[in-house]
Design a protein around this motif. Structure first.
Motif, PDB file in Angstrom:
ATOM      1  N   TRP A 126      -3.366   2.293   4.904  1.00  0.00           N
ATOM      2  CA  TRP A 126      -3.999   3.386   5.642  1.00  0.00           C
ATOM      3  C   TRP A 126      -3.003   4.521   5.860  1.00  0.00           C
ATOM      4  CZ3 TRP A 126      -8.821   3.498   5.200  1.00  0.00           C
ATOM      5  CH2 TRP A 126      -9.649   2.391   5.413  1.00  0.00           C
ATOM      6  N   ASP A 127      -1.752   4.169   6.227  1.00  0.00           N
ATOM      7  CA  ASP A 127      -0.723   5.200   6.415  1.00  0.00           C
ATOM      8  C   ASP A 127      -0.559   6.029   5.139  1.00  0.00           C
ATOM      9  OD1 ASP A 127      -0.231   4.331   8.988  1.00  0.00           O
ATOM     10  OD2 ASP A 127       1.583   3.194   8.474  1.00  0.00           O
ATOM     11  N   ALA A 128      -0.499   5.330   4.013  1.00  0.00           N
ATOM     12  CA  ALA A 128      -0.300   6.017   2.740  1.00  0.00           C
ATOM     13  C   ALA A 128      -1.510   6.865   2.358  1.00  0.00           C
ATOM     14  CB  ALA A 128       0.005   4.998   1.645  1.00  0.00           C
ATOM     15  N   LEU A 129      -2.704   6.393   2.679  1.00  0.00           N
ATOM     16  CA  LEU A 129      -3.902   7.178   2.385  1.00  0.00           C
ATOM     17  C   LEU A 129      -3.928   8.476   3.193  1.00  0.00           C
ATOM     18  CD1 LEU A 129      -6.524   4.300   2.145  1.00  0.00           C
ATOM     19  CD2 LEU A 129      -5.955   5.906   0.312  1.00  0.00           C
ATOM     20  N   GLU A 130      -3.361   8.446   4.377  1.00  0.00           N
ATOM     21  CA  GLU A 130      -3.276   9.666   5.178  1.00  0.00           C
ATOM     22  C   GLU A 130      -2.181  10.602   4.661  1.00  0.00           C
ATOM     23  OE1 GLU A 130      -4.886   8.143   9.549  1.00  0.00           O
ATOM     24  OE2 GLU A 130      -2.733   8.438   9.234  1.00  0.00           O
ATOM     25  N   ASN A 131      -1.065  10.021   4.203  1.00  0.00           N
ATOM     26  CA  ASN A 131       0.073  10.803   3.716  1.00  0.00           C
ATOM     27  C   ASN A 131       0.565  10.223   2.397  1.00  0.00           C
ATOM     28  OD1 ASN A 131       0.676  12.667   6.144  1.00  0.00           O
ATOM     29  ND2 ASN A 131       0.551  10.625   7.078  1.00  0.00           N
ATOM     30  N   PRO A 132      -0.176  10.436   1.310  1.00  0.00           N
ATOM     31  CA  PRO A 132       0.142   9.793   0.037  1.00  0.00           C
ATOM     32  C   PRO A 132       1.345  10.399  -0.680  1.00  0.00           C
ATOM     33  CG  PRO A 132      -1.678  11.302  -0.237  1.00  0.00           C
ATOM     34  CD  PRO A 132      -1.394  11.265   1.232  1.00  0.00           C
ATOM     35  N   GLN A 133       2.010   9.554  -1.457  1.00  0.00           N
ATOM     36  CA  GLN A 133       3.083   9.997  -2.340  1.00  0.00           C
ATOM     37  C   GLN A 133       2.488  10.318  -3.705  1.00  0.00           C
ATOM     38  OE1 GLN A 133       6.332   7.215  -2.595  1.00  0.00           O
ATOM     39  NE2 GLN A 133       6.322   6.804  -0.400  1.00  0.00           N
ATOM     40  N   ALA A 134       3.100  11.243  -4.407  1.00  0.00           N
ATOM     41  CA  ALA A 134       2.703  11.527  -5.779  1.00  0.00           C
ATOM     42  C   ALA A 134       3.398  10.532  -6.697  1.00  0.00           C
ATOM     43  CB  ALA A 134       3.099  12.956  -6.158  1.00  0.00           C
ATOM     44  N   PRO A 135       2.811  10.233  -7.857  1.00  0.00           N
ATOM     45  CA  PRO A 135       3.489   9.338  -8.803  1.00  0.00           C
ATOM     46  C   PRO A 135       4.832   9.921  -9.220  1.00  0.00           C
ATOM     47  CG  PRO A 135       1.215   9.743  -9.461  1.00  0.00           C
ATOM     48  CD  PRO A 135       1.515  10.708  -8.362  1.00  0.00           C
ATOM     49  N   LYS A 136       5.805   9.063  -9.455  1.00  0.00           N
ATOM     50  CA  LYS A 136       7.112   9.512  -9.923  1.00  0.00           C
ATOM     51  C   LYS A 136       6.981  10.071 -11.333  1.00  0.00           C
ATOM     52  CE  LYS A 136      11.788   7.908 -10.940  1.00  0.00           C
ATOM     53  NZ  LYS A 136      12.708   6.724 -10.992  1.00  0.00           N
TER      54      LYS A 136
END
Length: 276
Positions: A126-136
């Motif tokens: 859920w944390d990541a869905l709110e503040n996702p990282q872009a693929p490397k």
């Protein structure tokens, strides 16, 4: 495309190894007589919440934060499906049903965000869905439209005009040498190979529509990029490398990929999977 996709039970065989139908260093190989037509890349849709005009800030994303497990139904699942689609993943229809198609998209998202893949959607996801990282980015000076395969994370990212248009979970070559007997062109033959997906820089070549019969099995909508190695849909795309060398992907992703990935597009394969 009118092909009907298998149900959850077929797509969810995460521990199964199914013959994918392609391999490296095979003793005998057969190529298609004619390549398919290159298809133009789709236009990238505007991200949900994107606003036009100066000095405008989008509202922060707020996740439902209800623990979800495979088989869950409801609005929270629908929220996840819409959010993953917005971010470039392919969870299937936003129907509020947490099935196998949504699961593989969740796996891809978790891997990109440094989360151990799981069917459970809980706090870290859920944390990541709110503040996702872009693929490397694997190839910093690569062409704006290209495919990157990360063997370490077992994901593929398709960039179109510099944007990550599609991100998917994959299963590459198992690296377990094989020798198998198969009937090919009316003869019983022996095929041996390394079952590896070599790293390097390639380009997409020929393709086939629907189920394509290979000397080691069936490939769905294959797009070849390194000899007999292709991107293709499979009924089993487990959380570890399991193919004879091809890059397996979920069936729903293999349905849309031919319309997004044309002929002669660079394909960069990097990394190495480490078994735990």
């Amino acid at each position: 495309m009118g092909a009907r996709l298998p149900g959850i039970a077929a797509l969810l065989t995460a521990g199964a190894v199914v013959v994918s139908g392609c391999g490296t260093q095979a003793t005998q190989q057969t190529q298609s007589s004619s390549p398919g037509k290159a298809l133009a890349a789709q236009e990238r849709p505007a991200a949900a919440g994107a606003l036009v005009g100066p000095a405008v800030t989008a509202d922060p994303v707020v996740a439902p934060r209800k623990t979800l497990k495979l088989g869950t139904k409801g609005k929270s699942v629908q929220w996840v499906q819409r959010r993953l689609t917005e971010l470039g993943y392919r969870p299937g229809k936003a129907d509020g049903r947490y099935g196998g198609t949504t699961l593989t998209a969740v796996w891809a998202f978790q891997k990109v965000n440094g989360i151990k893949p799981s069917s459970t959607i809980a706090r870290r996801t859920w944390d990541a869905l709110e503040n996702p990282q872009a693929p490397k980015v694997l190839v910093k000076n690569g062409k704006a439209t290209r495919a990157e395969v990360d063997l370490t994370k077992q994901i593929m990212v398709l960039y179109v005009d510099g944007e990550a248009e599609l991100i998917t979970h994959v299963s590459s070559g198992s690296n377990v040498p094989y020798c198998e007997m198969a009937t090919w062109q009316g003869k019983r033959q022996r095929f041996c190979g390394s079952a590896s997906t070599p790293t390097g820089n390639y380009k997409t070549t020929w393709r086939a529509s629907g189920w394509h019969k290979s000397y080691l099995g069936q490939l769905y909508n294959p797009i070849f990029f390194n000899g007999g190695i292709a991107f293709h849909g499979a009924l089993s795309v487990p959380l570890y490398p399991a193919s004879h060398g091809c890059v397996r992907m979920p069936m729903n992703v293999a349905q849309v990929l031919p319309g997004m990935l044309g002929k002669g597009v660079p394909v960069h394969v990097r990394g190495k999977f480490k078994r735990v």
